[in-house]
Write an enzyme that holds these catalytic residues in place. Sequence first.
Site, PDB file in Angstrom:
ATOM      1  N   GLN A  58       0.818  -1.209   0.000  1.00 15.29           N
ATOM      2  CA  GLN A  58       0.000   0.000   0.000  1.00 15.29           C
ATOM      3  C   GLN A  58       0.856   1.265   0.000  1.00 15.29           C
ATOM      4  OE1 GLN A  58      -3.219   0.498  -0.365  1.00 15.29           O
ATOM      5  NE2 GLN A  58      -3.837  -1.647  -0.386  1.00 15.29           N
TER       6      GLN A  58
ATOM      7  N   SER B 176      13.543  -0.746   1.433  1.00 14.11           N
ATOM      8  CA  SER B 176      12.696  -0.030   0.473  1.00 14.11           C
ATOM      9  C   SER B 176      13.228   1.356   0.122  1.00 14.11           C
ATOM     10  CB  SER B 176      11.278   0.106   1.029  1.00 14.11           C
ATOM     11  OG  SER B 176      10.683  -1.160   1.212  1.00 14.11           O
TER      12      SER B 176
ATOM     13  N   ASP C 111       0.539  -3.876  10.220  1.00 13.27           N
ATOM     14  CA  ASP C 111      -0.246  -3.670  11.436  1.00 13.27           C
ATOM     15  C   ASP C 111       0.550  -3.955  12.701  1.00 13.27           C
ATOM     16  OD1 ASP C 111      -2.587  -2.905  10.126  1.00 13.27           O
ATOM     17  OD2 ASP C 111      -3.302  -4.964   9.941  1.00 13.27           O
ATOM     18  N   GLU C 112       1.327  -5.038  12.686  1.00 11.69           N
ATOM     19  CA  GLU C 112       2.017  -5.452  13.902  1.00 11.69           C
ATOM     20  C   GLU C 112       3.151  -4.507  14.297  1.00 11.69           C
ATOM     21  OE1 GLU C 112       3.779  -8.064  10.527  1.00 11.69           O
ATOM     22  OE2 GLU C 112       1.887  -7.053  11.032  1.00 11.69           O
TER      23      GLU C 112
ATOM     24  N   GLN D 235       2.961  -1.061  13.686  1.00 15.52           N
ATOM     25  CA  GLN D 235       2.457   0.301  13.827  1.00 15.52           C
ATOM     26  C   GLN D 235       2.492   0.847  15.254  1.00 15.52           C
ATOM     27  OE1 GLN D 235      -1.297   1.004  11.893  1.00 15.52           O
ATOM     28  NE2 GLN D 235      -0.567   0.280   9.899  1.00 15.52           N
TER      29      GLN D 235
ATOM     30  N   HIS E 102      -5.993   1.004   7.260  1.00 15.04           N
ATOM     31  CA  HIS E 102      -6.759  -0.102   7.838  1.00 15.04           C
ATOM     32  C   HIS E 102      -7.021   0.264   9.292  1.00 15.04           C
ATOM     33  CE1 HIS E 102      -8.190  -4.023   8.860  1.00 15.04           C
ATOM     34  NE2 HIS E 102      -7.053  -4.523   9.321  1.00 15.04           N
TER      35      HIS E 102
ATOM     36  N   ASP F 161     -13.204  -6.534   7.027  1.00 20.67           N
ATOM     37  CA  ASP F 161     -11.968  -6.839   6.319  1.00 20.67           C
ATOM     38  C   ASP F 161     -11.328  -8.108   6.878  1.00 20.67           C
ATOM     39  OD1 ASP F 161      -9.849  -5.757   4.365  1.00 20.67           O
ATOM     40  OD2 ASP F 161      -8.662  -6.077   6.184  1.00 20.67           O
TER      41      ASP F 161
END
Length: 336
Positions: A27, A52, A82-83, A85, A107, A190
């Site tokens: 994303q 990245s 998510d883990e 963040q 999300h 989701d």
Amino acid sequence: MQVFYDKDADFSLIKKSRVAVIGYGSQGHAHANNLKDSGIDVRVGLLPNSKSREKARAAGLPVMDVGLAVQEADLVMLLAPDEHQPKIYQSEIVPNIRPTAALAFGHGFNIHFGLISPPPEMDVIMVAPKGPGHSVRSAYVAGGGVPMLAAVHQDASGSAADLALAYAVAIGGGRAGVIQTSFREETETDLFGEQAVLCGGLTSLVQAGYETLVEAGYAPEMAYFECLHELKLIVDFFYEGGIGNMWHTVSNTAEYGGLTRGSRIITEETRAEMRRILGEIQRGEFAREFVAENSAGAPVIQAMRSLGREHPIEAVGRKLRAMMPWIEKNRMVNDS
């Protein structure tokens, strides 16, 4: 249900904002590049050891440490996994975010389950594309977009909803439609869709079908084509016109067999298990399990990934896909 398009947005809200996209995965790369192409002042915030960095720089994006990117931004879009963040939020965002800046998510997981709790004076919004990042990017480049969900968790400024819509438009969502929702609704639906249908349910169905045919003595190659390869054709029919379009397109034999036998696969017991899975999500049980899994070093997912790679369908698939080089040439996703 309210749906908004390009014409409904006050684009000046995002046009005048400095945006920091934190993360450059599926994303993150799509949001950052789409924002850049929409003329938005965007920078990418990454950890010092992130692989990245060179990819983002090669795309012409300013790259900096997360804290510095946050300091410069009027809107911080947190798109790390998510883990990761909560830790990034506490260590990099809390000490550096501007008092008037908005915090955004792709999300609702960490906000909905209380793993991140921003102060009440901060706008907290969500813009969640209904598709993987590679689709978000490729659709934008082609002049289209994927539908997106927008939600507001905190509206300190009084214009958080307008900002969310403007952001969605900047990454292409306004071309397909931006649907107003809530963090709770997005998160729970989701997770359920991923677990029961799109990822978990579908993978288990494909593997079970493959195993059934091979155990009955049929060639693994035949089982692969029937249970995995041709799935794309069916999904494409779903995508372009719904379930009715699929039935219209396949043979009468396939339609009759599917209509009369499908309910023998998805039984009341299956539906009851789906309801149990949804209940686990709604009660926060899955979220707690996922947090504990990552706190322990992710042993379960690593073991299951290993088992998945060793499944015979993967070896057969690699061999058969090598016969079709156009698949590799047109891949949306690669290992890097």
